[in-house]
Design a protein around this motif. Structure first.
Motif, mmCIF file in Angstrom:
data_model
loop_
_atom_site.group_PDB
_atom_site.id
_atom_site.type_symbol
_atom_site.label_atom_id
_atom_site.label_comp_id
_atom_site.label_asym_id
_atom_site.label_seq_id
_atom_site.Cartn_x
_atom_site.Cartn_y
_atom_site.Cartn_z
ATOM 1 N N VAL A 232 48.176 48.184 40.296
ATOM 2 C CA VAL A 232 47.381 47.758 41.452
ATOM 3 C C VAL A 232 45.941 48.275 41.341
ATOM 4 C CG1 VAL A 232 47.132 47.946 43.953
ATOM 5 C CG2 VAL A 232 49.398 47.569 42.953
ATOM 6 N N ILE A 233 45.805 49.556 40.938
ATOM 7 C CA ILE A 233 44.459 50.155 40.836
ATOM 8 C C ILE A 233 43.624 49.426 39.784
ATOM 9 C CG2 ILE A 233 43.197 52.239 40.144
ATOM 10 C CD1 ILE A 233 45.564 53.861 41.345
ATOM 11 N N VAL A 234 44.226 49.246 38.588
ATOM 12 C CA VAL A 234 43.477 48.613 37.496
ATOM 13 C C VAL A 234 43.155 47.161 37.831
ATOM 14 C CG1 VAL A 234 43.630 47.904 35.063
ATOM 15 C CG2 VAL A 234 44.411 50.171 35.767
ATOM 16 N N TRP A 235 44.113 46.472 38.422
ATOM 17 C CA TRP A 235 43.858 45.079 38.823
ATOM 18 C C TRP A 235 42.680 45.013 39.805
ATOM 19 C CZ3 TRP A 235 44.248 42.848 43.731
ATOM 20 C CH2 TRP A 235 44.031 41.463 43.755
ATOM 21 N N ALA A 236 42.672 45.936 40.776
ATOM 22 C CA ALA A 236 41.590 45.950 41.781
ATOM 23 C C ALA A 236 40.243 46.220 41.132
ATOM 24 C CB ALA A 236 41.900 47.007 42.839
ATOM 25 N N ILE A 237 40.203 47.219 40.199
ATOM 26 C CA ILE A 237 38.928 47.549 39.530
ATOM 27 C C ILE A 237 38.408 46.336 38.768
ATOM 28 C CG2 ILE A 237 37.889 48.941 37.682
ATOM 29 C CD1 ILE A 237 39.817 51.220 38.491
ATOM 30 N N ASN A 238 39.296 45.711 37.994
ATOM 31 C CA ASN A 238 38.879 44.555 37.186
ATOM 32 C C ASN A 238 38.493 43.360 38.048
ATOM 33 O OD1 ASN A 238 39.070 44.668 34.088
ATOM 34 N ND2 ASN A 238 40.848 45.864 34.765
ATOM 35 N N TYR A 239 39.268 43.123 39.080
ATOM 36 C CA TYR A 239 39.020 41.931 39.909
ATOM 37 C C TYR A 239 37.671 42.020 40.632
ATOM 38 C CZ TYR A 239 39.537 38.315 43.430
ATOM 39 O OH TYR A 239 39.316 37.217 44.219
ATOM 40 N N PHE A 240 37.374 43.191 41.190
ATOM 41 C CA PHE A 240 36.125 43.324 41.942
ATOM 42 C C PHE A 240 34.897 43.431 41.026
ATOM 43 C CE2 PHE A 240 39.161 44.698 45.265
ATOM 44 C CZ PHE A 240 38.836 43.742 46.207
ATOM 45 N N LYS A 241 35.152 43.581 39.706
ATOM 46 C CA LYS A 241 34.051 43.532 38.746
ATOM 47 C C LYS A 241 33.767 42.100 38.303
ATOM 48 C CE LYS A 241 34.060 48.102 36.547
ATOM 49 N NZ LYS A 241 34.294 48.848 35.277
ATOM 50 N N THR A 242 34.838 41.322 38.102
ATOM 51 C CA THR A 242 34.694 39.983 37.507
ATOM 52 C C THR A 242 35.091 38.844 38.432
ATOM 53 O OG1 THR A 242 36.947 40.016 36.623
ATOM 54 C CG2 THR A 242 35.222 40.987 35.247
ATOM 55 N N TYR A 243 35.902 39.126 39.436
ATOM 56 C CA TYR A 243 36.472 38.118 40.329
ATOM 57 C C TYR A 243 37.253 37.038 39.552
ATOM 58 C CZ TYR A 243 33.772 40.291 44.023
ATOM 59 O OH TYR A 243 33.267 41.209 44.910
ATOM 60 N N ASP A 244 37.763 37.451 38.389
ATOM 61 C CA ASP A 244 38.605 36.577 37.573
ATOM 62 C C ASP A 244 40.045 37.068 37.726
ATOM 63 O OD1 ASP A 244 40.077 35.266 35.610
ATOM 64 O OD2 ASP A 244 38.419 35.251 34.167
ATOM 65 N N ILE A 245 40.836 36.351 38.532
ATOM 66 C CA ILE A 245 42.163 36.847 38.879
ATOM 67 C C ILE A 245 43.095 36.921 37.681
ATOM 68 C CG2 ILE A 245 43.084 34.567 39.568
ATOM 69 C CD1 ILE A 245 44.549 36.201 41.851
ATOM 70 N N LEU A 246 43.068 35.902 36.793
ATOM 71 C CA LEU A 246 43.980 35.905 35.642
ATOM 72 C C LEU A 246 43.610 37.012 34.650
ATOM 73 C CD1 LEU A 246 44.509 32.096 34.889
ATOM 74 C CD2 LEU A 246 46.098 33.694 35.955
ATOM 75 N N ASP A 247 42.320 37.150 34.359
ATOM 76 C CA ASP A 247 41.880 38.173 33.410
ATOM 77 C C ASP A 247 42.177 39.577 33.945
ATOM 78 O OD1 ASP A 247 40.345 38.876 30.933
ATOM 79 O OD2 ASP A 247 39.086 39.885 32.430
#
Length: 833
Positions: A232-247
């Motif tokens: 959950v933490i890593v997904w949140a960090i990545n998502y709010f950086k790129t807004y790319d849900i699949l990546d």
């Protein structure tokens, strides 16, 4: 007494074949879930497989077909490995079940034959004796003082007397013979038996998880929860950086996959099942998996004397006739009184002898008689071995009405009821002391002139005449001195618990170098002790004589109260409660009764106590190797987790150094290492020189866990050092990834070698015989080389070509990040020296 006297010939070979064709074999068959299907269903529930499926789906959705196909291939490979490991475990357990198959005696073609219980057919003449389990339903056609315990069917624990004239003259499969002998004609087998018809309920009973299994499951659950949180933490960090849900999902899945230690439960199951299989190969049948776990912790071995410490090959050695007052050697020329003593002792034995002493008496009778009276006499009443001290009585009669009432047993039993004068008592006691001092086993023999047909309720009520003593020599086993030495070296104390007298037991104990032979206590004395005194007595005393079931059980419970891990050997009906109560109940495969084997958790096929040394050694080896495997898993998972997490969370230049493709490759390397290499590791030299590990100690103790964590952190330091060095030198992402990956694979190889022992150096462990180490390491190096230097694979894994200096540096850092532990091991050896 010949079988012909029962007028039972049994089935012929052709009749057996016909009966099996008509009624089937004596097996319980129920619809059971396919092992393959249940394993497949279990696989689909595995977190790692679910993550792999999710990752492959994301690759396909995002159009990355190559990575998607690789993930699918990985799923197939992981599933195949899991199915293979499960098949190995199931096959090992299946072989164990076949090995435990009980046996029974039948009369076929007029001869008593021992067969496997599942070979029994309708119409067979089944012979049942005290301590045996009834193998099928049948009607009694002959019996001697026969009684059976039917608690498995009725819930009532008392014995039920039966004979062919009883209203209920049927014996039922699953019940146990409490006393006497009987022959029954089999009427129902397998599913047709009374117990077979209600046997469905038995299938629903599941074995409880062991403390170690619970600890491992709890650890894995915590790691799964940690993986979910990190995901959950890593997904949140990545998502709010790129807004790319699949990546962002894919990158989060990468870390979640690195956290899951799915190899641990696989390793546990594999080690326990294959450990039990290896024990079976040594002639040690393990009935319960938890026994494998417990073996290495045994602190006390409680053993019988006869047949365990001694050969159980009785020969008649000495005779004492009260009327003459002389002790003579059985091989000398015998007087008429001495011949009569042997004859009377033979009549007090079973007509079909199975006890070594009774076999010896029958043989001696055959030598000295010119006219064998056995065929002309029929046993009309029997009092089985009972009482404290024990004795037994048989009543025979011939066609002319001539009657023989003979008894034999512990000398004290007959001395108490024979009405001896004080001088006679002193004479008998002196004879016993003289004979027993040389290690002979003594039995008193008595006769009664009772003439009525209204037999007393107990044999002690007969008016007996004390006739004399027969003494047998049962030599110690050739290897027993070494067996005891091995137990003592391993920090395991040995206690003798026997029904024999103190003088005989002490003499044999002295001969074999048994520690504490000077001191003993009898069953009656022991039962009088209060609990507090008992705990001290069982700790300080190593020889327990004239034991009976309640006394044996009290010893085991007192030792357990003293925090000992107790192993106990036994073979008789009376050993059942104590075998069940011990942490490790050990039944004898040859002379053990079915009741003893059912109560025990382990069976020694050859009745050889030296196999218990092997069993303890194997238990310690399995536990140690399992711990090595799990510590390896913990150590190698830490750098994988942190190498993925730290660059991402700290915002380094190449935040996603590994993808699911790299993680799954590393997982495929680690799985075989822990489950194959470490399971196959030989026993270390100091395994049987150390004291038993405390059973209460946690598998993941703080000191060992910290060692594994430090190993993991230093490997992490090595991989991150490679990362920072590559970035500082201006390397691109592909080269950086390659250096980090090479460093991690190198560390994995050296960790495998270093962690083969946490005491001896890697140069010592390289001499251990384990061909799988070389095979797995060569395979790992070859696969890594292919990934680094075969262009399609290099491109697929997003690697870059390394210069020779970069390659050597990566390998060197990976080696140093692990090899430092050799210094710690050197200090341990130096400190112990």
């Amino acid at each position: 007494m010949p079988v012909d006297n029962f007028n039972i010939q049994g089935l012929t070979d052709s009749e057996v074949v016909a009966a099996r064709a008509s009624f089937g074999s004596n097996e319980l068959k129920y619809k059971k879930e396919s092992g393959f299907v249940s394993t497949l269903v279990g696989l689909l529930k595995e977190p790692m497989l679910i993550l792999l499926l999710a990752a492959s789906s994301i690759y396909f959705i995002s159009g990355d077909t190559g990575d998607g196909l690789f993930m699918v291939s990985a799923i197939v490979l992981v599933s195949a490995i899991s199915l293979y490991q499960d098949a190995r475990s199931r096959n090992a357990l299946s072989q164990l079940k076949n090995f435990i198959q009980p046996k029974c005696k039948v009369i076929r073609n007029g001869v008593v034959t021992e067969i496997k219980s599942d070979e029994l057919v309708v119409g067979d003449s089944l012979m049942m004796e005290e301590g045996e389990a009834v193998a099928a339903d049948g009607i009694i056609v002959h019996s001697n003082d026969f009684s059976v315990n039917e608690s498995i069917l009725t819930g009532e624990s008392f014995a039920v007397e039966k004979d062919k004239t009883s209203t209920d003259n049927i014996v039922y499969f699953g019940t146990t013979v409490s006393s006497g002998l009987a022959i029954a004609t089999i009427t129902h087998t397998g599913n047709s038996t009374r117990l077979g018809k209600i046997g469905k309920s038995l299938e629903s009973i599941k074995e409880e998880k062991t403390p170690l299994e619970l600890q491992i499951n709890n650890f894995v659950k915590k790691m799964v929860i940690a993986g979910a949180v990190v995901f959950v933490i890593v997904w949140a960090i990545n998502y709010f950086k790129t807004y790319d849900i699949l990546d962002s999902l894919l990158k989060a899945l990468t870390l979640a996959m690195s956290v899951l230690p799915e190899e641990i439960p696989v390793a546990f199951t594999t080690f326990m099942a294959l450990g039990a299989w290896r024990l079976m190969k040594l002639g040690i049948v393990v009935k319960q998996m938890k026994t494998v776990e417990t073996l290495g912790s045994a602190t006390v071995i409680c053993t019988d004397k006869t047949g365990t410490i001694t050969e159980n090959k009785m020969s008649l050695a000495k005779l004492f006739v009260l009327t003459s007052g002389k002790i003579t050697t059985a091989t000398d020329e015998l007087t008429d009184n001495e011949k009569q003593l042997i004859t009377l002792a033979m009549w007090a034995s079973e007509p079909i002898p199975f006890d070594p002493m009774e076999i010896a008496l029958h043989k001696e009778y055959e030598k000295l008689t010119t006219a064998d009276d056995r065929p002309s006499f029929k046993m009309i009443h029997e009092y089985p071995l009972s009482g404290k001290p024990p004795m037994m009585t048989h009543i025979f009669e011939n066609a002319e009405g001539r009657r023989i009432i003979a008894a034999k047993g512990a000398p004290e039993a007959l001395m108490n009821i024979a009405g001896l004068s004080i001088p006679e008592l002193q004479q008998v006691q002196e004879a016993i002391k003289t004979i027993a001092a040389d290690g002979y086993r003594v039995l008193a023999v008595g006769a009664s002139g009772f003439t009525g047909n209204n037999y007393p309720a107990s044999q002690q009520e007969f008016p007996f005449v004390f006739k004399g003593i027969v003494a047998f020599y049962d030599p110690p086993k050739d290897n027993i001195h070494k067996v005891l030495s091995d137990f003592y070296t391993a920090g395991i104390s040995v206690k003798i618990i026997t029904g024999d007298n103190a003088a005989t037991t002490g003499a044999i104990a002295k001969q074999i170098g048994f520690r504490g032979y000077e001191k003993s206590i009898s069953g009656d004395e022991l039962m009088k002790l209060p609990d507090a005194s008992l705990k001290k007595t069982v700790a300080d005393t190593n020889i327990f004589t004239r034991m009976f079931p309640d006394a044996k059980l009290r010893i085991i419970n007192a030792l357990k109260a003293n925090k000992e891990i107790v192993a106990m050997t036994g073979d008789g009906v009376n050993d059942g409660p104590a075998l069940k109560a011990a942490h490790i109940g050990i039944a004898m495969g040859k002379k053990g009764t079915q009741i003893a084997k059912q109560a025990a958790s382990l069976i020694l096929v050859e009745d050889d106590l030296s196999k218990m040394v092997d069993a303890v050694a194997m238990g310690r080896k399995i536990y140690t190797n399992l711990k090595k495997a799990i510590r390896y898993i913990i150590s190698i998972h830490i750098p994988i987790i942190l190498t993925v997490f730290i660059p991402l969370s700290l915002g380094w230049i190449y935040p996603n150094i590994f993808t699911p493709v790299h993680i799954i490759f590393l997982e495929l390397i680690m799985g075989p290492t822990c489950s194959i290499i470490y399971e196959n590791e030989p026993m270390e030299k100091n395994t049987m020189l150390n004291n038993p590990r405390p059973f209460s100690s946690t598998f993941f103790n703080r000191k060992e866990l910290m060692t594994s964590i430090v190993q993991g952190l230093l490997i992490t330091a090595g991989t991150l050092l490679c990362y920072r060095y590559a970035v500082r030198e201006g390397a691109n992402e592909a080269v950086t990834r390659t250096m980090v990956f090479t460093c991690l694979v190198t560390a994995n190889i050296f960790l495998t070698l270093v962690n083969r022992s946490f005491y001896y150096s890697v140069f010592t462990t390289l001499t251990y015989k384990n061909n799988l180490v070389l095979i797995i390491i060569i395979a790992t190096v070859a696969l890594t080389a292919l990934l680094l230097y075969i262009e399609p694979l290099t491109h697929f894994f997003s690697f870059g070509a390394l210069r020779i200096g970069e390659l050597l540096l990566s390998i060197g850092i990976g080696c140093v990040s692990v090899i430092w532990y050799e210094i710690v091991k050197w200090k341990k050896r130096r400190w112990k020296a």
